[in-house]
Every structure is written in structure tokens, then in C-alpha cells.
Write a protein that holds these residues in place. Structure first.
Motif, PDB file in Angstrom:
ATOM      1  N   ARG A  21       4.538  -4.875  -7.688  1.00  0.00           N
ATOM      2  CA  ARG A  21       5.454  -4.845  -6.545  1.00  0.00           C
ATOM      3  C   ARG A  21       6.732  -4.080  -6.884  1.00  0.00           C
ATOM      4  O   ARG A  21       7.323  -3.434  -6.002  1.00  0.00           O
ATOM      5  CB  ARG A  21       5.761  -6.264  -6.076  1.00  0.00           C
ATOM      6  CG  ARG A  21       6.494  -7.131  -7.052  1.00  0.00           C
ATOM      7  CD  ARG A  21       6.511  -8.598  -6.618  1.00  0.00           C
ATOM      8  NE  ARG A  21       7.240  -8.767  -5.378  1.00  0.00           N
ATOM      9  CZ  ARG A  21       7.222  -9.882  -4.631  1.00  0.00           C
ATOM     10  NH1 ARG A  21       6.457 -10.900  -5.003  1.00  0.00           N
ATOM     11  NH2 ARG A  21       7.930  -9.979  -3.539  1.00  0.00           N
ATOM     12  N   ARG A  22       7.155  -4.110  -8.140  1.00  0.00           N
ATOM     13  CA  ARG A  22       8.346  -3.345  -8.523  1.00  0.00           C
ATOM     14  C   ARG A  22       8.058  -1.857  -8.455  1.00  0.00           C
ATOM     15  O   ARG A  22       8.885  -1.076  -7.967  1.00  0.00           O
ATOM     16  CB  ARG A  22       8.782  -3.728  -9.938  1.00  0.00           C
ATOM     17  CG  ARG A  22       9.956  -2.904 -10.452  1.00  0.00           C
ATOM     18  CD  ARG A  22      10.314  -3.279 -11.890  1.00  0.00           C
ATOM     19  NE  ARG A  22      11.385  -2.435 -12.380  1.00  0.00           N
ATOM     20  CZ  ARG A  22      11.206  -1.216 -12.884  1.00  0.00           C
ATOM     21  NH1 ARG A  22       9.974  -0.712 -12.938  1.00  0.00           N
ATOM     22  NH2 ARG A  22      12.227  -0.504 -13.317  1.00  0.00           N
ATOM     23  N   GLU A  35      -2.088  -7.554   2.485  1.00  0.00           N
ATOM     24  CA  GLU A  35      -2.398  -6.162   2.143  1.00  0.00           C
ATOM     25  C   GLU A  35      -1.442  -5.615   1.086  1.00  0.00           C
ATOM     26  O   GLU A  35      -1.846  -4.903   0.169  1.00  0.00           O
ATOM     27  CB  GLU A  35      -2.342  -5.277   3.396  1.00  0.00           C
ATOM     28  CG  GLU A  35      -3.414  -5.573   4.427  1.00  0.00           C
ATOM     29  CD  GLU A  35      -3.056  -6.773   5.297  1.00  0.00           C
ATOM     30  OE1 GLU A  35      -1.944  -7.342   5.132  1.00  0.00           O
ATOM     31  OE2 GLU A  35      -3.891  -7.155   6.134  1.00  0.00           O
ATOM     32  N   GLN A  36      -0.150  -5.977   1.193  1.00  0.00           N
ATOM     33  CA  GLN A  36       0.815  -5.495   0.204  1.00  0.00           C
ATOM     34  C   GLN A  36       0.611  -6.188  -1.142  1.00  0.00           C
ATOM     35  O   GLN A  36       0.775  -5.568  -2.199  1.00  0.00           O
ATOM     36  CB  GLN A  36       2.240  -5.714   0.713  1.00  0.00           C
ATOM     37  CG  GLN A  36       2.615  -4.802   1.878  1.00  0.00           C
ATOM     38  CD  GLN A  36       4.084  -4.921   2.261  1.00  0.00           C
ATOM     39  OE1 GLN A  36       4.823  -5.743   1.714  1.00  0.00           O
ATOM     40  NE2 GLN A  36       4.509  -4.114   3.216  1.00  0.00           N
ATOM     41  N   SER A  37       0.242  -7.471  -1.120  1.00  0.00           N
ATOM     42  CA  SER A  37      -0.050  -8.166  -2.374  1.00  0.00           C
ATOM     43  C   SER A  37      -1.222  -7.527  -3.091  1.00  0.00           C
ATOM     44  O   SER A  37      -1.210  -7.348  -4.313  1.00  0.00           O
ATOM     45  CB  SER A  37      -0.364  -9.648  -2.100  1.00  0.00           C
ATOM     46  OG  SER A  37       0.772 -10.328  -1.656  1.00  0.00           O
ATOM     47  N   GLN A  38      -2.267  -7.175  -2.338  1.00  0.00           N
ATOM     48  CA  GLN A  38      -3.437  -6.548  -2.939  1.00  0.00           C
ATOM     49  C   GLN A  38      -3.116  -5.163  -3.472  1.00  0.00           C
ATOM     50  O   GLN A  38      -3.612  -4.760  -4.526  1.00  0.00           O
ATOM     51  CB  GLN A  38      -4.576  -6.508  -1.915  1.00  0.00           C
ATOM     52  CG  GLN A  38      -5.126  -7.892  -1.598  1.00  0.00           C
ATOM     53  CD  GLN A  38      -6.218  -7.890  -0.562  1.00  0.00           C
ATOM     54  OE1 GLN A  38      -6.161  -7.143   0.417  1.00  0.00           O
ATOM     55  NE2 GLN A  38      -7.226  -8.721  -0.748  1.00  0.00           N
ATOM     56  N   ALA A  39      -2.264  -4.424  -2.752  1.00  0.00           N
ATOM     57  CA  ALA A  39      -1.845  -3.106  -3.231  1.00  0.00           C
ATOM     58  C   ALA A  39      -1.038  -3.248  -4.521  1.00  0.00           C
ATOM     59  O   ALA A  39      -1.226  -2.487  -5.486  1.00  0.00           O
ATOM     60  CB  ALA A  39      -1.024  -2.390  -2.156  1.00  0.00           C
ATOM     61  N   ASP A  49      -7.182 -10.013  -7.370  1.00  0.00           N
ATOM     62  CA  ASP A  49      -6.329 -10.044  -6.189  1.00  0.00           C
ATOM     63  C   ASP A  49      -6.534  -8.849  -5.273  1.00  0.00           C
ATOM     64  O   ASP A  49      -6.135  -8.884  -4.109  1.00  0.00           O
ATOM     65  CB  ASP A  49      -4.856 -10.102  -6.615  1.00  0.00           C
ATOM     66  CG  ASP A  49      -4.503 -11.424  -7.288  1.00  0.00           C
ATOM     67  OD1 ASP A  49      -4.752 -12.467  -6.667  1.00  0.00           O
ATOM     68  OD2 ASP A  49      -3.993 -11.404  -8.414  1.00  0.00           O
ATOM     69  N   THR A  50      -7.137  -7.781  -5.769  1.00  0.00           N
ATOM     70  CA  THR A  50      -7.309  -6.589  -4.932  1.00  0.00           C
ATOM     71  C   THR A  50      -8.382  -6.778  -3.875  1.00  0.00           C
ATOM     72  O   THR A  50      -8.408  -6.060  -2.875  1.00  0.00           O
ATOM     73  CB  THR A  50      -7.672  -5.355  -5.790  1.00  0.00           C
ATOM     74  OG1 THR A  50      -8.884  -5.626  -6.500  1.00  0.00           O
ATOM     75  CG2 THR A  50      -6.559  -5.040  -6.764  1.00  0.00           C
ATOM     76  N   VAL A  51      -9.292  -7.752  -4.069  1.00  0.00           N
ATOM     77  CA  VAL A  51     -10.367  -7.963  -3.092  1.00  0.00           C
ATOM     78  C   VAL A  51     -10.409  -9.392  -2.550  1.00  0.00           C
ATOM     79  O   VAL A  51     -11.016  -9.636  -1.509  1.00  0.00           O
ATOM     80  CB  VAL A  51     -11.754  -7.625  -3.684  1.00  0.00           C
ATOM     81  CG1 VAL A  51     -11.797  -6.180  -4.150  1.00  0.00           C
ATOM     82  CG2 VAL A  51     -12.108  -8.558  -4.832  1.00  0.00           C
ATOM     83  N   ALA A  52      -9.770 -10.328  -3.250  1.00  0.00           N
ATOM     84  CA  ALA A  52      -9.886 -11.739  -2.868  1.00  0.00           C
ATOM     85  C   ALA A  52      -9.076 -12.039  -1.615  1.00  0.00           C
ATOM     86  O   ALA A  52      -7.899 -11.693  -1.518  1.00  0.00           O
ATOM     87  CB  ALA A  52      -9.428 -12.625  -4.016  1.00  0.00           C
TER      88      ALA A  52
END
Length: 368
Positions: free
Chosen positions: A61-62, A74-78, A141-144
Motif C-alpha cells: 500500500r505504501r 480491490e485495492q487490498s488485493q492490488a 490476498d490477491t485472489v481470496a
């Protein structure tokens, strides 16, 4: 009371708040180097080590300038996709100087609830550990999505401990164990050094998460403890923020230990024994002798297959007279088992047309 030095196989859970500085979003490099020293120290004693590590979203995120409060899915997965690369590289860079090979494993809740995926994950991690590697496990986390998420790495760590048959699970936390009340608010709060049973009174003492980077609280840690000790794995909660947290724990740093009543192998055998079987496999006398001597069941020793079962399903093991010897988790479907029964392991690929496991039921997945 349990002691880290007694462990044969250890799973260590590292939270985001330990790895990533909350104010800057930067990796706590010095602390991570000290953890690597601890891992190398445990490995030098012949112990297997698995790390369950948060931190990918916090790191990513940083980089993506997503430094607000809660992020949409969506942003968490990105952020996880960006941060996961950096997290894996960080572990590789601190462990490589100690001669330790790292491996990245990303999982979801489906990988433990689906028996076929569970057996595949177990086989992969067992192989990595046998080769001396240290698996670095994180939720994918990218797909869950919510339906297939653990949601916190405390319970994920407990599931990993169960999967690999660990005898100790260490949760590195921002607190040094379980208290009767919040020690930051109640000066008379009692610390528990050892818990042999998780009672309703113990559960009532649990609080919620206190960190902006962490999703886990004491409630999830007690859930993890319940899962771990049921599988024969002792669990410790100890403060992880000082350097060399595992060495400190071994030197009697303050912690709460949850004690298991049986060893991991016994607990796993009980779990397998309690399953409802989906089919039957009859074996010859030679295979019966091999199983009695602690060997796995090979296709060559099978004389008959009955029922409809899939990979990972429990099946009964019968001797040539029809007496039940035990049961285990099949690594082949009923159709595959029927096709390769009586065949040597090196013939499996040519018969099925694709590579397969050398054994039909591994000794670790069998209860006689």
C-alpha cells in the motif's frame, strides 16, 4: 511446561505490525535480520521451521500510495500483489546469508477445506522441509474473497501447524501473553503463564485487535490455540517486537503457553480414524506385513478396490480375508486405484498417462 528447545517442528507467525513500521510503511530491516538469526539458530539444532508471515498489503500500500485507513477489496488485493514480491525478497535476503533456502507458499481457506488441496499442500511443505528449506506462508490476498479467506494469520498459522504436524506454534504478538483483563487499562490484570484447557472463562477474557496494521486480536489467538492443541501442537503467545524474539522465548521470556494433551501424530491418527470412509481397498498379505512395520501402502499390494472415492477421501483398508486393518486418505481416485492396483510404482505414469504419487496411502495419512 513447554519449551521452544523441546520442539521438533516449529511454526512461527509474524504479524504486519512487527514487520512494517506503522508510521513510515517501511520494513523493519534490523528486526527481520534478528529473526533470521533466530531461525538459523533453530535450524542448527535440527529443527524444522515454517514462517507464516503477514505484511504484503502493508508493504504494497505504501508503494501504491494507498496509505488511508481501510482499503476496499480491490485495492487490498492490488497492494498484496505488489507487496508480496517485496516480502518474499526480504525473507530471502535475510536468510540466504545463513545458508537457508526459502520457499513462498500462498494459500486460501479452500486449500485446507478441500481434502485434495490439503493433501497437495501437505506433501509440498513436507518435501520442502525434508530438503531443509524454510517455507514462507501467507494468505493469497490477491485472489481470496471473503468466502475463501481465513481473515487473520493467527488461524492460518494454526492450520499450517496442523497441516505439517508441528509440535509447537509460536505467535509473535504485540503482547506477551493472555491476561485476565487488558493490562493497559487494568493494573491488576493477571498474566497466565500456562493454560492446559481453554474454558469459557478463558475465552471471555479475550479482547479485540489493537493495531491498525493487524486484523488479529486475542479472540483469534484463542481460536488458533484451540485448533493447535486439538492437533497435538502446543502454542505460545509472546511479545515479538524486541530483537531476537525466538531466542528470548527460549530463554524464558514472558509468554502464555497452551499445552497439548497428545502428540501431533496421535492426534492426526485419531482424526483420520473418526472419518466416515467412502470406499474400501483390499490388500495382500505382503502389504499387510509392510503396513504393520510402519510402511506406506503401495499400489502393488492392492488386490481389490470398492466404492466411489476421490483423492483425499478416507477409505477402509481390508486384509485378504475382509477384516478391517484401519483406514487412510487416498492419494488416487477409485478409478485410478482400480487401474493401477497390483502395479509397481515406476509403472504408474505409463499406465495412467500422467505422473502420480508413488504411494496410494502414505503412512502419515493412515490409522491402523
Amino acid at each position: 511446561m513447554a519449551a521452544l528447545t523441546d520442539a521438533r517442528r516449529v511454526v512461527v507467525k509474524i504479524g504486519s505490525a512487527l514487520l512494517v513500521d506503522r508510521d513510515t510503511g517501511e520494513l523493519r530491516v534490523r528486526w527481520l535480520h534478528s529473526l533470521a538469526q533466530d531461525v538459523a539458530w533453530l535450524k542448527s539444532q535440527g529443527k524444522d521451521v515454517v514462517l507464516v508471515s503477514s505484511g504484503s498489503i502493508a508493504l504494497g500500500r505504501r508503494v501504491l500510495d494507498l496509505m488511508g485507513s481501510d482499503l476496499p477489496l480491490e485495492q487490498s488485493q492490488a497492494a498484496a500483489a505488489v507487496g508480496q514480491i517485496r516480502l518474499a525478497r526480504a525473507y530471502e535476503e535475510v536468510l540466504a546469508p545463513h545458508g537457508i533456502t526459502t520457499a513462498q507458499i500462498l494459500v486460501t481457506l479452500e486449500d485446507s477445506s478441500n481434502r485434495r488441496r490439503y493433501l497437495n499442500s501437505r506433501a509440498t511443505m513436507e518435501t520442502l522441509l525434508s530438503l531443509g528449506a524454510v517455507p514462507i506462508v501467507n494468505e493469497n490476498d490477491t485472489v481470496a474473497t471473503d468466502e475463501i479467506r481465513y481473515g487473520d494469520n493467527d488461524r492460518l498459522a494454526a492450520q499450517v501447524a496442523v497441516t505439517v504436524g508441528a509440535d509447537q506454534l509460536i505467535l509473535l504478538s504485540d503482547v506477551d501473553g493472555l491476561y485476565s483483563a487488558n493490562p493497559h487499562r487494568d493494573a491488576d490484570a493477571q498474566h497466565f503463564d500456562v493454560i492446559s484447557e481453554i474454558t469459557p472463562e478463558i475465552e471471555a477474557m479475550a479482547g479485540d485487535a489493537g493495531s491498525g496494521l493487524s486484523k488479529g486480536g486475542m479472540k483469534t489467538k484463542l481460536m488458533a490455540a484451540r485448533m493447535a492443541i486439538a492437533a497435538g501442537c502446543a502454542m505460545a503467545i509472546t511479545e515479538g517486537s524486541p530483537d531476537n524474539p525466538l531466542r528470548r522465548l527460549a530463554e524464558n521470556a514472558r509468554a502464555t503457553w497452551f499445552l497439548a494433551q497428545v502428540d501431533p501424530q496421535t492426534a492426526r491418527k485419531r482424526w483420520i480414524s473418526a472419518m466416515k470412509t467412502r470406499g474400501e481397498i483390499t490388500i495382500d498379505s505382503g502389504a499387510g506385513v509392510a503396513l504393520a512395520n510402519g510402511k506406506s501402502l503401495l499400489p502393488a499390494g492392492i488386490t481389490a478396490v470398492q466404492g466411489r472415492f476421490g483423492r483425499g477421501d478416507p477409505v477402509a483398508i481390508l486384509d485378504f480375508a475382509g477384516h478391517k486393518l484401519g483406514q487412510g486418505l487416498a492419494r488416487y481416485t477409485a478409478a485410478e486405484a482400480e487401474t493401477i492396483k497390483g502395479c509397481k510404482s515406476d509403472e504408474i505414469e505409463s499406465i495412467l498417462g500422467y505422473p502420480g504419487r508413488a504411494v496410494l496411502i502414505h503412512r502419515d495419512d493412515m490409522a491402523l
